[in-house]
Motif scaffolding. Sequence first.
Motif: not given
Length: 113
Positions: A68-91
């Motif tokens: 479930e930790a892996i599943h939560s991490a993938s969902i967190a990645l999608f949420v980060c991508f939606i809310e702050q795409p610039s952070v994903v782009r930079d990091r």
Amino acid sequence: RMFSHYGVDAVVNDSLIGNVLGLGSLLGGLICAGVAALVAFIVDPDYFFLTFFLGFFLGYGIVLVALEAIHSASIALFVCFIEQPSVVRDRLPDLYATLQERYHDVCSALFIS
């Protein structure tokens, strides 16, 4: 609701992580069931089926909780991508480029030029 607002339904639908983790849990349950059944067969064959099913359900549950930790991490990645795409782009520039290449037509409002 947040996913459909930004048009990221296709990204979430293409994510197969839930199916893969479910099959991993099933495999873990079967391995635990096999080990439990082997021990029961050696020690007391009368409890073979009981230990098989008990081992399966315990193994399935334990592996499911662990994955479930892996599943939560993938969902967190999608949420980060939606809310702050610039952070994903930079990091994570490689991940951002992959998402941009694959989903630019579907959710172009998220991508920063």
